[in-house]
Design a protein around this motif. Structure first.
Motif, short mmCIF file in Angstrom:
data_model
loop_
_atom_site.label_atom_id
_atom_site.label_comp_id
_atom_site.label_asym_id
_atom_site.label_seq_id
_atom_site.Cartn_x
_atom_site.Cartn_y
_atom_site.Cartn_z
N PRO A 148 0.83 -1.20 0.00
CA PRO A 148 0.00 0.00 0.00
C PRO A 148 0.87 1.25 0.00
O PRO A 148 1.94 1.27 0.59
CB PRO A 148 -0.77 -0.12 1.32
N MET A 175 -7.09 -5.14 -5.73
CA MET A 175 -6.91 -4.77 -4.32
C MET A 175 -6.55 -5.96 -3.45
O MET A 175 -6.33 -5.81 -2.25
CB MET A 175 -8.18 -4.11 -3.80
N ASP A 227 -12.89 -2.81 -2.41
CA ASP A 227 -12.00 -3.77 -1.76
C ASP A 227 -12.10 -5.19 -2.31
O ASP A 227 -11.18 -5.99 -2.13
CB ASP A 227 -12.29 -3.82 -0.25
N TYR A 251 -3.76 4.77 -1.60
CA TYR A 251 -4.77 5.43 -0.78
C TYR A 251 -4.42 6.91 -0.70
O TYR A 251 -3.34 7.27 -0.22
CB TYR A 251 -4.80 4.82 0.63
N ARG A 282 -1.61 -0.85 -4.09
CA ARG A 282 -2.84 -0.15 -3.69
C ARG A 282 -2.46 1.27 -3.30
O ARG A 282 -1.54 1.47 -2.52
CB ARG A 282 -3.49 -0.85 -2.50
#
Length: 481
Positions: free
Chosen positions: A257, A381, A376, A292, A290
């Motif tokens: 991530p 993901m 998700d 964010y 991923r």
């Protein structure tokens, strides 16, 4: 064409042109042209290589660290001198842009330099005894014969990252490179040969991956398996090595991530995210899988990321200015396409890219792709895409994004972007990963430990910690009269 024929099996200081299973053809993933053919070995050659390594072990392990150091340092010098040529070979067999390939070769050489320096630092301990009648000491000793299994995505650096500490520690090695990229391995073994490595200390077997791997697993003389590759194969190696209680060092899959907080330097963060994701065309175990991004910078960040992605040049890695090469093969291209298709079917929006890139090269190319409205339950993901695809989710709460970031069986690498020192330390401590980069997406260096937790692996590579994997600590208790 690199050459008509390549001797690719190296056992006890001698090269072989063919293996027991004939030969394999090697192709350029950018142009699909035939580069060469290499020997296709199997169980027969692997057992011979293990015997060679086993017979060479006593002499090599008993040499001083300084003696081993001199050979490793010479190999470092030779590799640096030949970096441009080695980079071209790497680009032709693996596909990454030439500047990346040359950078990898030099990085690979730096592992030789680091462990040339560490070879003399295998320190032991003198332990204060609770009894006047005893003296207690601990000495480090080489594990023994090592089976090294390396991947195609970094066909030079993954070899030296394993072989350099093993050799520095006094181990002997049987190397099995990926079937897709044996040429870089051949050149590295030639460098060891030129550097004066004694026969049998390093052996190379190209060919049938399953047969070679199984031979390394079942032979009791192989005391340690060091492997970089998928978690699935890592689990198989763990199961099969249990019969002989074989020591393992595993660097497995990741699902990194990247968290971009509202106080991040957006220009720097977008550049680094692209560098992380599109380096080696996304075929990197520690690349961003991923992304964010804080809701408050959603529009500015996404727009700038898209703008920079669209400027990236796709093509054959030998061409000037190319930043994205091909995927390694047709199966890899199909996997990336299936992940994007799954995301679209479940409601994701394509910001840019989203399809294979067609050209007259005939290679396995895919456009740099950014996906928004990602949920998700989508494959992107949860699974390693191993391609140039960035899925973006937006967040507002730190605790929530940490929960999402940690909600995976993988634990190799994670990244955060923030200008707040307190947040950088706090979030780094809470991320459940073996490696955390703060405003840094290229954390792998020879002097620091590299490795994951959870289902991303066992053990560390790099730093003084990397030599520990190849050393046993022997306790000696001496009775005094």
């Amino acid at each position: 064409m690199i050459t008509n024929f390549t001797k690719s099996i190296f056992i006890n200081g001698e090269w072989r042109e063919t293996g027991s299973k004939g030969t394999n053809e090697i192709y350029n993933p950018a142009t699909i042209e035939r580069l060469t053919e290499v020997a296709n070995g199997g169980k027969v050659e692997t057992v011979e290589a293990i015997t060679s390594a086993s017979e060479a072990f006593p002499d090599w392990s008993e040499r001083t660290g300084r003696e081993r150091s001199r050979i490793l340092y010479k190999a470092y010098q030779l590799m640096m001198e030949d970096a441009d040529r080695l980079g071209e070979i790497l680009t032709r067999e693996q596909g990454k842009p030439l500047n990346e390939a040359v950078g990898e070769v030099k990085g690979a050489a730096n592992f030789l330099l680091w462990y040339a320096e560490e070879a003399s630092r295998g320190y032991g301990e003198w332990i204060p005894s609770s009894s006047k009648e005893k003296r207690l000491l601990v000495i480090p000793q080489a594990v023994g014969v090592v089976g090294a299994i390396t991947p195609w995505n970094f066909p030079s650096s993954m070899i030296t990252r394993k072989l350099a500490p093993a050799l520095a520690a006094g181990c002997t090695v049987v190397l099995k490179p990926a079937p897709e990229t044996p040429l870089s391995a051949i050149e590295i073994i030639k460098i060891f040969e030129r550097a004066g490595m004694p026969p049998g200390v390093v052996n190379l077997v190209t060919g049938d991956a399953e047969e070679i791997g199984n031979a390394l697993l079942v032979d009791k003389r192989v005391r340690l398996i060091t492997f970089t590759g998928s978690t699935e194969v890592g689990k198989y190696l763990m199961r099969e090595s249990a019969a002989n209680v074989k020591k393992l060092s595993l660097e497995l899959g990741g699902h990194a991530p990247s968290i971009v907080f509202e106080d991040a330097d957006i220009d720097k963060a977008t550049t680094l995210v692209l560098g992380s994701k599109f380096r080696n065309n996304g075929q990197t175990c520690i690349c961003t899988n991923r992304l964010y991004v804080h809701e408050s910078i959603k529009t500015s960040f996404t727009n700038l990321l898209k703008e920079k992605a669209l400027k990236m040049k796709i093509g054959y890695g030998m061409e000037n200015g190319v930043e994205l090469g091909p995927l390694i093969n047709r199966a890899a291209l199909e996997k990336v396409g299936s992940h994007v298709e799954d995301a679209i079917l479940k409601g994701s929006e394509i910001i840019c890219g989203g399809k294979a890139w067609n050209s007259n090269l005939n290679g396995h190319f895919y456009e740099p792709t950014i996906l928004s409205n990602v949920e998700d339950d989508m494959k992107v993901m949860n699974e390693e895409t191993f391609g140039p695809v960035i899925p973006i989710q937006f967040f507002t709460d730190e605790a929530e994004v940490l929960q999402k970031a940690n909600n995976t069986d993988y634990g190799l690498a994670a990244y955060i972007f923030t200008e707040n020192t307190n947040r950088a330390i706090r979030v780094s401590e809470k991320l459940d990963y073996g490696i955390v980069g703060v405003n840094d997406v290229f954390p792998a260096v020879p002097e620091a430990p590299f490795g994951g937790i959870k289902q991303s692996g066992i053990g560390k590579e790099g730093g003084h910690h990397g030599m520990d994997e190849f050393l046993e600590k022997k306790f000696i208790s001496i009775g005094m009269s």
